[in-house]
Design a protein around this motif. Structure first.
Motif, PDB file in Angstrom:
ATOM      1  N   ALA A 160     -85.353  16.384 -40.457  1.00 30.10           N
ATOM      2  CA  ALA A 160     -84.792  15.243 -41.184  1.00 30.10           C
ATOM      3  C   ALA A 160     -83.276  15.334 -41.262  1.00 30.10           C
ATOM      4  CB  ALA A 160     -85.408  15.154 -42.579  1.00 30.10           C
ATOM      5  N   VAL A 161     -82.742  16.528 -41.459  1.00 29.18           N
ATOM      6  CA  VAL A 161     -81.282  16.716 -41.507  1.00 29.18           C
ATOM      7  C   VAL A 161     -80.659  16.385 -40.152  1.00 29.18           C
ATOM      8  CG1 VAL A 161     -79.473  18.469 -41.729  1.00 29.18           C
ATOM      9  CG2 VAL A 161     -81.305  18.351 -43.413  1.00 29.18           C
ATOM     10  N   ILE A 166     -92.743  22.724 -44.124  1.00 26.32           N
ATOM     11  CA  ILE A 166     -91.822  21.972 -44.983  1.00 26.32           C
ATOM     12  C   ILE A 166     -90.378  22.256 -44.581  1.00 26.32           C
ATOM     13  CG2 ILE A 166     -91.005  21.704 -47.363  1.00 26.32           C
ATOM     14  CD1 ILE A 166     -93.713  20.401 -46.845  1.00 26.32           C
ATOM     15  N   VAL A 167     -90.063  23.517 -44.336  1.00 24.67           N
ATOM     16  CA  VAL A 167     -88.700  23.885 -43.923  1.00 24.67           C
ATOM     17  C   VAL A 167     -88.370  23.253 -42.573  1.00 24.67           C
ATOM     18  CG1 VAL A 167     -87.218  25.810 -43.240  1.00 24.67           C
ATOM     19  CG2 VAL A 167     -88.686  26.020 -45.250  1.00 24.67           C
ATOM     20  N   CYS A 168     -89.289  23.327 -41.631  1.00 25.99           N
ATOM     21  CA  CYS A 168     -89.078  22.762 -40.300  1.00 25.99           C
ATOM     22  C   CYS A 168     -88.902  21.247 -40.380  1.00 25.99           C
ATOM     23  CB  CYS A 168     -90.250  23.138 -39.399  1.00 25.99           C
ATOM     24  SG  CYS A 168     -90.019  22.719 -37.676  1.00 25.99           S
ATOM     25  N   GLY A 169     -89.728  20.584 -41.185  1.00 23.31           N
ATOM     26  CA  GLY A 169     -89.605  19.138 -41.353  1.00 23.31           C
ATOM     27  C   GLY A 169     -88.282  18.750 -41.989  1.00 23.31           C
ATOM     28  N   ALA A 170     -87.823  19.541 -42.956  1.00 21.16           N
ATOM     29  CA  ALA A 170     -86.535  19.266 -43.596  1.00 21.16           C
ATOM     30  C   ALA A 170     -85.386  19.430 -42.604  1.00 21.16           C
ATOM     31  CB  ALA A 170     -86.341  20.178 -44.803  1.00 21.16           C
ATOM     32  N   PHE A 206     -89.005  17.455 -36.674  1.00 22.74           N
ATOM     33  CA  PHE A 206     -89.636  16.845 -37.842  1.00 22.74           C
ATOM     34  C   PHE A 206     -91.144  16.734 -37.651  1.00 22.74           C
ATOM     35  CE2 PHE A 206     -91.048  13.176 -40.326  1.00 22.74           C
ATOM     36  CZ  PHE A 206     -90.600  13.545 -41.585  1.00 22.74           C
TER      37      PHE A 206
END
Length: 123
Positions: free
Chosen positions: A45-46, A38-42, A19
């Motif tokens: 978060a998952v 954004i993809v890496c942060g999402a 994240f």
């Protein structure tokens, strides 16, 4: 160390690192990796949300009940985190606001510390 504590430690470390890396990728224009960030942060978060679900399953706790108190605590924690983040931005990124940034950051830390009695209560 109990198995649920070890699994929580590993999953939260991995999720937190992914994240944080994603947020750095998205917010540092020098890196030029906004979409990938954004993809890496999402993904991070998952992983963190999965960690909460796995931990509750391993400890035998009931699923999280979404009631007014829980939603209020979530809203308060998001607000408190944003205040701390704005203070950090003021102190580190925005020029001429170092002192005010430190003050706002301390207020954000104080708000976050308020979560302890809000969630656990005072005995």
């Amino acid at each position: 160390m109990k198995k649920e504590n070890f699994v929580t430690l590993v999953m939260s470390t991995i999720g937190g690192l992914i994240f944080a890396l994603g947020m750095c990728m998205a917010l540092l224009p020098e890196w030029n990796t906004f979409k990938q960030g954004i993809v890496c942060g999402a993904v991070g978060a998952v992983v963190l949300i999965a960690m909460v679900i796995v931990r509750r399953k391993m400890t035998g706790a009931l699923p999280i009940q979404l009631n007014g108190r829980t939603i209020g605590i979530i809203a308060y924690s998001v607000f408190s985190t944003l205040v701390l983040g704005v203070g950090m931005c003021m102190a580190i990124i925005w020029e001429g606001l170092m002192i005010w940034g430190i003050i706002v950051g301390i207020v954000g830390i104080g708000l976050l510390l308020g979560l302890i009695p809000m969630i656990k209560g005072i005995k």
